[in-house]
Each structure stands twice: as structure tokens, then as C-alpha cells.
Design a protein around this motif. Structure first.
Motif, mmCIF file in Angstrom:
data_model
loop_
_atom_site.group_PDB
_atom_site.id
_atom_site.type_symbol
_atom_site.label_atom_id
_atom_site.label_comp_id
_atom_site.label_asym_id
_atom_site.label_seq_id
_atom_site.Cartn_x
_atom_site.Cartn_y
_atom_site.Cartn_z
ATOM 1 N N TYR A 113 -0.775 45.447 20.703
ATOM 2 C CA TYR A 113 -1.370 46.079 18.857
ATOM 3 C C TYR A 113 -2.458 47.463 19.990
ATOM 4 O O TYR A 113 -2.363 48.146 19.299
ATOM 5 C CB TYR A 113 -2.558 44.881 18.780
ATOM 6 C CG TYR A 113 -2.338 43.465 17.503
ATOM 7 C CD1 TYR A 113 -2.259 44.543 16.678
ATOM 8 C CD2 TYR A 113 -2.444 42.241 17.703
ATOM 9 C CE1 TYR A 113 -1.749 43.706 15.552
ATOM 10 C CE2 TYR A 113 -2.278 41.638 16.568
ATOM 11 C CZ TYR A 113 -1.756 41.596 15.406
ATOM 12 O OH TYR A 113 -1.985 41.678 14.272
ATOM 13 N N THR A 114 -2.719 47.144 21.132
ATOM 14 C CA THR A 114 -2.772 48.125 21.596
ATOM 15 C C THR A 114 -2.158 49.345 21.418
ATOM 16 O O THR A 114 -2.281 50.583 20.859
ATOM 17 C CB THR A 114 -3.202 48.023 23.296
ATOM 18 O OG1 THR A 114 -4.529 46.786 23.854
ATOM 19 C CG2 THR A 114 -3.544 49.238 23.756
ATOM 20 N N THR A 117 -2.115 50.657 18.034
ATOM 21 C CA THR A 117 -3.367 51.482 17.016
ATOM 22 C C THR A 117 -3.670 52.760 18.819
ATOM 23 O O THR A 117 -3.584 53.515 17.561
ATOM 24 C CB THR A 117 -4.353 50.787 17.460
ATOM 25 O OG1 THR A 117 -4.326 49.649 18.935
ATOM 26 C CG2 THR A 117 -4.625 49.401 16.721
ATOM 27 N N ARG A 118 -2.508 52.767 19.360
ATOM 28 C CA ARG A 118 -2.300 54.484 19.479
ATOM 29 C C ARG A 118 -2.029 54.924 18.892
ATOM 30 O O ARG A 118 -2.566 56.616 18.693
ATOM 31 C CB ARG A 118 -1.501 54.215 21.147
ATOM 32 C CG ARG A 118 -2.683 53.532 21.933
ATOM 33 C CD ARG A 118 -1.607 53.906 23.882
ATOM 34 N NE ARG A 118 -2.899 52.566 24.923
ATOM 35 C CZ ARG A 118 -1.987 52.607 26.194
ATOM 36 N NH1 ARG A 118 -0.751 53.192 26.120
ATOM 37 N NH2 ARG A 118 -2.480 52.189 27.040
ATOM 38 N N THR A 120 -1.340 54.610 15.417
ATOM 39 C CA THR A 120 -2.097 54.152 14.085
ATOM 40 C C THR A 120 -3.178 55.722 14.298
ATOM 41 O O THR A 120 -3.965 55.601 12.986
ATOM 42 C CB THR A 120 -2.201 52.856 13.307
ATOM 43 O OG1 THR A 120 -3.116 51.902 14.264
ATOM 44 C CG2 THR A 120 -0.482 52.745 13.227
ATOM 45 N N ASP A 121 -3.903 55.305 15.244
ATOM 46 C CA ASP A 121 -5.813 55.377 15.201
ATOM 47 C C ASP A 121 -5.578 56.392 15.822
ATOM 48 O O ASP A 121 -6.779 57.425 16.063
ATOM 49 C CB ASP A 121 -5.873 54.135 15.900
ATOM 50 C CG ASP A 121 -6.823 52.887 15.159
ATOM 51 O OD1 ASP A 121 -5.918 52.999 13.992
ATOM 52 O OD2 ASP A 121 -7.127 52.156 15.608
ATOM 53 N N ARG A 126 -6.082 54.912 24.728
ATOM 54 C CA ARG A 126 -6.911 53.629 24.476
ATOM 55 C C ARG A 126 -6.102 52.406 24.824
ATOM 56 O O ARG A 126 -4.984 52.549 25.719
ATOM 57 C CB ARG A 126 -6.372 52.784 23.088
ATOM 58 C CG ARG A 126 -6.527 52.137 23.089
ATOM 59 C CD ARG A 126 -6.923 51.036 21.982
ATOM 60 N NE ARG A 126 -7.850 51.744 20.656
ATOM 61 C CZ ARG A 126 -7.986 51.531 19.253
ATOM 62 N NH1 ARG A 126 -7.106 50.981 18.962
ATOM 63 N NH2 ARG A 126 -9.026 52.432 18.331
ATOM 64 N N TYR A 135 -8.394 43.626 17.185
ATOM 65 C CA TYR A 135 -8.471 42.783 16.318
ATOM 66 C C TYR A 135 -7.916 41.552 16.189
ATOM 67 O O TYR A 135 -8.684 40.446 16.612
ATOM 68 C CB TYR A 135 -6.741 42.965 15.202
ATOM 69 C CG TYR A 135 -7.097 43.485 14.091
ATOM 70 C CD1 TYR A 135 -8.043 43.664 13.735
ATOM 71 C CD2 TYR A 135 -5.790 43.476 13.752
ATOM 72 C CE1 TYR A 135 -7.657 43.551 11.973
ATOM 73 C CE2 TYR A 135 -5.394 43.738 12.192
ATOM 74 C CZ TYR A 135 -6.585 43.188 11.170
ATOM 75 O OH TYR A 135 -6.245 44.032 9.623
ATOM 76 N N GLN A 302 -2.895 47.609 9.383
ATOM 77 C CA GLN A 302 -2.652 48.927 10.427
ATOM 78 C C GLN A 302 -2.062 49.966 9.755
ATOM 79 O O GLN A 302 -2.424 50.963 9.548
ATOM 80 C CB GLN A 302 -2.256 48.082 11.965
ATOM 81 C CG GLN A 302 -3.745 47.498 12.471
ATOM 82 C CD GLN A 302 -5.026 48.532 12.417
ATOM 83 O OE1 GLN A 302 -5.082 49.414 12.549
ATOM 84 N NE2 GLN A 302 -6.047 47.636 12.333
#
Length: 372
Positions: A113-114, A117-118, A120-121, A126, A135, A302
Motif C-alpha cells: 500500500y505504501t 500510494t506513493r 497514486t497520491d 512517503r 488504509y 485508490q
């Protein structure tokens, strides 16, 4: 004529060796389709709720459904998790299973997830932190802690009141912060302990026809109250992730809302369970893969945010909202199927026998099984 009355030559000689009767193998324990059905339907509601999140703004109807679903979907799932943890005694074999089925997936999905999301976000810096669940991984951290404490809850005199007291105190403790999501761990604890306290006959009660009939007006009343409460109440209380100070409420609200939300969630969970089918359905087999669906659907959520799927105006109209609901249910259903489970088995249920020493009791058990 008895053997003692017969001539010696007429008596039958006993066999030289008596065959030792071999007991039949114990039948494999059958899974109760009721619980598999309940787990599948609960995870569908979890995914649907996540699909509704971007639709809440501007839609009182969606927010009403969102509030009602969030009032019971995770509590019901956690109660069932507690019920099936009743036999946990922290034996070496159980600790190994806990490590393989909860701890390893937590680490694997926290890293995954980390990294995801690096991208996607747009947050390349991060950090990967195993102490701050990202999440959906908070549930694995919570399940690990709850299950390790199961022997304690089994020996205290009043486990449920004690768990409620812990949850009430947690709402007054903003210093808990985000470490292992302890705020959520402690506030959701009473539902797990409730599951530990339940017996099969308690679930038989919610299967009675009169409970199913009574659940209809209760659910309709909950929807009506939620519709009224949407502009008047902070439904973040049902998330159980913030302290009373973080919700900008008076301190007395914390313990009071803990009891109020617990009562509401238990009643709605009972109403939900009353409508769970008791027989095998086409989706019963998916109940064994709900943790797969839970963890994997987060990547789809995500991706939806990254791809701006909700930016289209039609998605926020009734037809779009229905479409989002159906797509969310379909996606999590696919993610619970056996092919997906086989594909991700290495991360969710890894074989870790090589990492553990065999204890004497386990070795003796295996030898006895071979002799049989």
C-alpha cells in the motif's frame, strides 16, 4: 449350548492374534454456511461503503446509507472474528498460524500500500512504517492484538464490561495517536470480546423467523433516524478512530457515545445476521476468502481516486450511484474467488514451517497420527 458345556474337542480355538480395531478417521469439520454467507455479505458492504465515500457530498441519501452501513458492517465482521477466536489459547501451533495468516500479510500489504500510494497520491517520499497502518491494514494489526489477548478475556470475570470501559477510556486519550491504530483497536475491542462471549445458541436466536420480521421495522427506523441525523450529527463516531478531543466534542460525550454506538451497532448487526441465508448459496464458498477481498479492493479504490473516476457528473446522479454500488460489489466478489486466492496465497497464507522450530508436543502429535 454354552462353551463350558461343550466337549473340549468341539470348542473353537481362539485365533492366535486378535485384530486391533482401527477407529475410523474423524470426519472433516464442516463449515457452517451461515457464517461464510455473513462474512461475504459483510465484506460486500465494506467495499460498497468505500465506493460511496466520494459520493457523500451533495447526496443526503447516499450519506444516510453510508452512515447506517458503517454503523454495523465492521462491528458484525469483528463479532464473527471474535466468535471464531474462542479456541485461541496461544499454543505454538496457533501462534504460527497467527503469524502466517495475520502478521505476514500485515507487513506485505503495508509495504504494498505504501508503494502504491506513493504513485497514486504523488507522494514519492512517503516512508514505509510498520507502526502506522496504512488504509485497510489497520484491521490486521487490530486482529493480531485482539487474538493475542484472547486468553486474558477468557479468564476475567466480566470481559464485556471491562472491554467497554477500555473503549470509553480510549475516547478520552488523544495521545494514543496513530501507532498501530490503537484508537481503533481499543474502540472496536468490545465487538471482538462480544464475539468471544457468544455461543452457538446466541446465533440461533437471530435465525428465528420472528427476529427476521422484527428486523425490518428496526432497519427502516434506523434509515429514518440516519436521514434526520445527517446534517445534525458527526457520523465519524462510527469510525472509532478519533478521540473525543479530535471530534471537538465535550469529554463526557466519549464514554456516552461509546455505549450508544455499541448498542446501535449490536442491534443493527443482529438485524443484518437475521437476513443472512442459512443454507449454501452460490456465494458461500467466497466467505472463506473475505480477507483477500478486503485487502485487495483497497487498490481498486485508490486507483479510482488516481484515475478521477468520480469526476464525471453522471456518477453523482442516481444511475451513477447505483452503478458504483454494483461495481463495488462485483469487484470485491471477484477478489474473493478461489483463482484470486490461489494467486495471492503466497502473501496472505504463506507456508512458514521452515521458519519455526517444532515443539515436542507437535512432534508427538504427528507421530501418534502416523501410528494410527
Amino acid at each position: 449350548m454354552s462353551d463350558t458345556a461343550r466337549p473340549a474337542h468341539a470348542r473353537e480355538a481362539p485365533p492366535a492374534t486378535e485384530p486391533v480395531p482401527v477407529p475410523p478417521p474423524a470426519p472433516a469439520k464442516q463449515r457452517d454456511p451461515f457464517f461464510d454467507n455473513a462474512k461475504y455479505l459483510a465484506i460486500v458492504l465494506v467495499a460498497t461503503g468505500h465506493g460511496w465515500e466520494p459520493l457523500r457530498e451533495g447526496s443526503r441519501t447516499v450519506t444516510t446509507l453510508y452512515m447506517v452501513v458503517y454503523a454495523f458492517h465492521m462491528p458484525a465482521f469483528i463479532v464473527i472474528s471474535g466468535y471464531f477466536s474462542r479456541g485461541f489459547e496461544a499454543t505454538p501451533r496457533q501462534i504460527k498460524r497467527l503469524a502466517a495468516g495475520v502478521a505476514v500479510p500485515y507487513v506485505a500489504f503495508e509495504v504494498a500500500y505504501t508503494l502504491f500510494t506513493r504513485w497514486t497520491d504523488h507522494a514519492p517520499d512517503r516512508p514505509i512504517s510498520l507502526l502506522e497502518p496504512l488504509y485497510l491494514t489497520w484491521f490486521l494489526a487490530a486482529l493480531f492484538i485482539w487474538r493475542l489477548t484472547t486468553p486474558l478475556w477468557r479468564i476475567v470475570r466480566r470481559p464485556l464490561p471491562l472491554a467497554l470501559a477500555v473503549a470509553m477510556l480510549a475516547t478520552l486519550s488523544p495521545s494514543l495517536g496513530s501507532v498501530l491504530e490503537l484508537q481503533r483497536v481499543l474502540q472496536f475491542l468490545p465487538y471482538f470480546v462480544l464475539g468471544l462471549c457468544l455461543k452457538p445458541e446466541h446465533f440461533q436466536l437471530v435465525r428465528r423467523p420472528e427476529v427476521r420480521v422484527l428486523s425490518v421495522p428496526v432497519l427502516l427506523g434506523a434509515l429514518a433516524v440516519a436521514y434526520w441525523a445527517v446534517p445534525r450529527m458527526n457520523y465519524a463516531w462510527f469510525f472509532h478512530r478519533d478521540s473525543v478531543q479530535e471530534l471537538a466534542a465535550p469529554a463526557a460525550y466519549g464514554p456516552a457515545m461509546t455505549l450508544a454506538t455499541f448498542g446501535c451497532s449490536v442491534v443493527l448487526s443482529a438485524c443484518f445476521l437475521a437476513w443472512v441465508p442459512r443454507r449454501r448459496m452460490w456465494f458461500t464458498v467466497l466467505g472463506a476468502g473475505t480477507l483477500y477481498g478486503y485487502l485487495l479492493h483497497g487498490f481498486v479504490v485508490q486507483s479510482a481516486k488516481f484515475g478521477h473516476w468520480y469526476d464525471h457528473a453522471w456518477v453523482h446522479r442516481p444511475l451513477g450511484e447505483i452503478t458504483v454500488t454494483l461495481v463495488a460489489a462485483a469487484v470485491v466478489t471477484v477478489l474473493c474467488t478461489p483463482p484470486v486466492r490461489r494467486l495471492f496465497h503466497f502473501a496472505m497464507e504463506p507456508e512458514l514451517e521452515w521458519a519455526f522450530r517444532r515443539d515436542a508436543a507437535e512432534t508427538a502429535h504427528d507421530r501418534a497420527a502416523v501410528r494410527r
